[in-house]
Enzyme design. Sequence first.
Site, PDB file in Angstrom:
ATOM      1  N   HIS A 153     -48.574  67.791 -90.369  1.00 40.05           N
ATOM      2  CA  HIS A 153     -48.552  68.223 -91.769  1.00 40.05           C
ATOM      3  C   HIS A 153     -48.682  69.741 -91.872  1.00 40.05           C
ATOM      4  O   HIS A 153     -47.905  70.401 -92.577  1.00 40.05           O
ATOM      5  CB  HIS A 153     -49.696  67.534 -92.523  1.00 40.05           C
ATOM      6  N   GLU A 154     -49.653  70.303 -91.159  1.00 39.30           N
ATOM      7  CA  GLU A 154     -49.874  71.752 -91.253  1.00 39.30           C
ATOM      8  C   GLU A 154     -48.730  72.540 -90.632  1.00 39.30           C
ATOM      9  O   GLU A 154     -48.338  73.593 -91.142  1.00 39.30           O
ATOM     10  CB  GLU A 154     -51.208  72.137 -90.609  1.00 39.30           C
TER      11      GLU A 154
ATOM     12  N   GLU B 243     -46.194  69.874-100.708  1.00 39.03           N
ATOM     13  CA  GLU B 243     -47.001  68.772-100.182  1.00 39.03           C
ATOM     14  C   GLU B 243     -46.200  67.487 -99.965  1.00 39.03           C
ATOM     15  O   GLU B 243     -46.471  66.740 -99.016  1.00 39.03           O
ATOM     16  CB  GLU B 243     -48.188  68.513-101.105  1.00 39.03           C
TER      17      GLU B 243
ATOM     18  N   TYR C  71     -48.927  64.275-103.291  1.00 40.32           N
ATOM     19  CA  TYR C  71     -48.529  64.260-101.887  1.00 40.32           C
ATOM     20  C   TYR C  71     -47.698  63.005-101.575  1.00 40.32           C
ATOM     21  O   TYR C  71     -46.596  63.087-101.019  1.00 40.32           O
ATOM     22  CB  TYR C  71     -49.757  64.262-100.983  1.00 40.32           C
TER      23      TYR C  71
ATOM     24  N   HIS D 296     -45.806  72.744 -93.011  1.00 38.99           N
ATOM     25  CA  HIS D 296     -45.972  73.721 -94.087  1.00 38.99           C
ATOM     26  C   HIS D 296     -45.370  75.075 -93.740  1.00 38.99           C
ATOM     27  O   HIS D 296     -45.114  75.882 -94.646  1.00 38.99           O
ATOM     28  CB  HIS D 296     -47.453  73.895 -94.423  1.00 38.99           C
TER      29      HIS D 296
END
Length: 446
Positions: free
Chosen positions: A300-301, A323, A376, A304
Site C-alpha cells: 500500500h505504501e 487511497e 479506501y 502511494h
Amino acid sequence: MTPGAPAPRGATPGADRSTDSYLPEHGNGGYRVLHYDLDLDYRVESNRLAGRAVVTAVATQALSRFTLDLGRFRIQDVRVDGRAARYAHRPGKLRITPERPIGAGETFRVGVRYAGKPAPIAGRWGDLGWDELTDGVLVASQPNGAPSWFPCDDRPGAKATFRVAVTTSSPYTVLVTGDPVSRRRGAGSTTWVYERLEPTSPYLMSVQIGRYELVDLAVGGVVQRAAIPPALRAAVARDFGRHGQIMAALQRMLGPYPFREYVVVVADDELDDPVEAQGMAVFGRNHVDGRRTHERLVVHELAHQWFGNSLTVADWRHIWLNEGFATYAEWLWSEAGGDLPADALAAQWHARVAARPRDVVVSDPGVDRMFDPLVYKRGALTVHALRRRVGDEAFFALLRAWVAGHRHATVTTAQFRAHAQSFTFEPLDGLFAAWLDSPALPPLPR
C-alpha cells in the site's frame, strides 16, 4: 504590522485567502511557490529547532500582502527580496507585508528565520507533523502537518521543489524525502543535505531522525533501502524480503517507479498506521514481526509513490484517487504474488462494505470522512468494477497512461473519468456515478 492598513495602489487585498475546500485555514492565495530552501539546526535532547527558509514564488496577481502557513515558532526575521518586511504571526499563519507591492507575474523570494520547540499540529486526525520519538524525530504530515516545521503554502496541489539541510548530533542518522546530496561532519554534529527535484506537496516532505542502521531491501533496479533499529534486522529482512518482487510487479502494472530511490524507515516506536512521504514510507516497530503479517501495508505504501505522491490530488475531496488505488494495488500484488486473486478480495470486501451503513459519497466524502475506511475500500471496488467493465488489456493500459500522463502533477476525479472513457467504447458515466457519486452500494460486476 498595523491592523487594517490600506493596501498600496495596484495591489489586490484579500489575496491571502486559501482556496482549499476541505481545509480552508490551510493554504494561501495570490502566488505559486516554485522552490523551498530549508536550513534546519535541530537539538534532539532539548527538542529545539532553528530554521532558515527561503521560499521562491511567483505572484499570480498583484500583491500588497500575502501569507504563509507556519506553526508555533518565534519569528526572528522576515525579508522579501532581501528587504525587511513587516509581519504578524499567530500559530498557523505568518502574514507578510513587503516593503513594496509585488507585481502580477513577478518572481520573489521570502526569507524567514524562526526558532522554537517544534510540535505537531493538533486536529481531528490527531497530532500531525514534527513529532518527538523516544530517541529521535518522526515527521508525518498528511494532510496538514507541514507548517509544524517550515513556512509553506500548505495545500496538496501546491507542489514545489526542495533543498533541505539538517544539522544534528552526529550519532543520529537523518533521512529526508529527497536525493542525498552531501554529508558534512563537524565537531559533534553532522549536516545532511537532500534535494527533492520533483514537484512535491508540502505534506509529502518528511524528516526522520534516529539511531538507524541502513540496509538494502533489493539488489538491482530501483534503489530500495531501509533505515532500521539494529535490533529489528532479522525481522525486517523477513517482512520486507519480497520488496524487490513487489517493486517489479507494480512497475509492470503501473509503469516506471517515479523517483530515483525508495526509502523505508522503521521507527523504534509504535505507530497507529504507516505513513507515506515522497519517495519514503515510515512504519512503526509494531508493523514488523518477522512473519510478513503486514505485507499488504508494505504494498500500500509503495503504491502511494504512484498514486498520491507522483500523482497528487488537486484537492482533498479527490482523496479516493490516492487511497482507492493504493488499496487496489494490495489486491493486484496478492494476485501477482500467488495469493488470493483480486476477484476474491473484491467479493470479500464488497460483502463487508455491504454490512456497513451506506453514508459516504466516495467522490466527495467531506472533511470528517476523508480517511474513512469506506473511501479506501469502496475506492478500490470502484477500480475493480472499472477493470471488469473494460477488460484487463484496456484496464492496465489506461492505468499506465494515467500515471505517465500526470507524472509529478495534480489530478481530479473528473480527469480520471474522462481518461478512462477514452480507453473504451463502453459508456462509463453510469458506472462512475453509481460507485462514486451515491452512497448506495452497487452490485459487484462479474
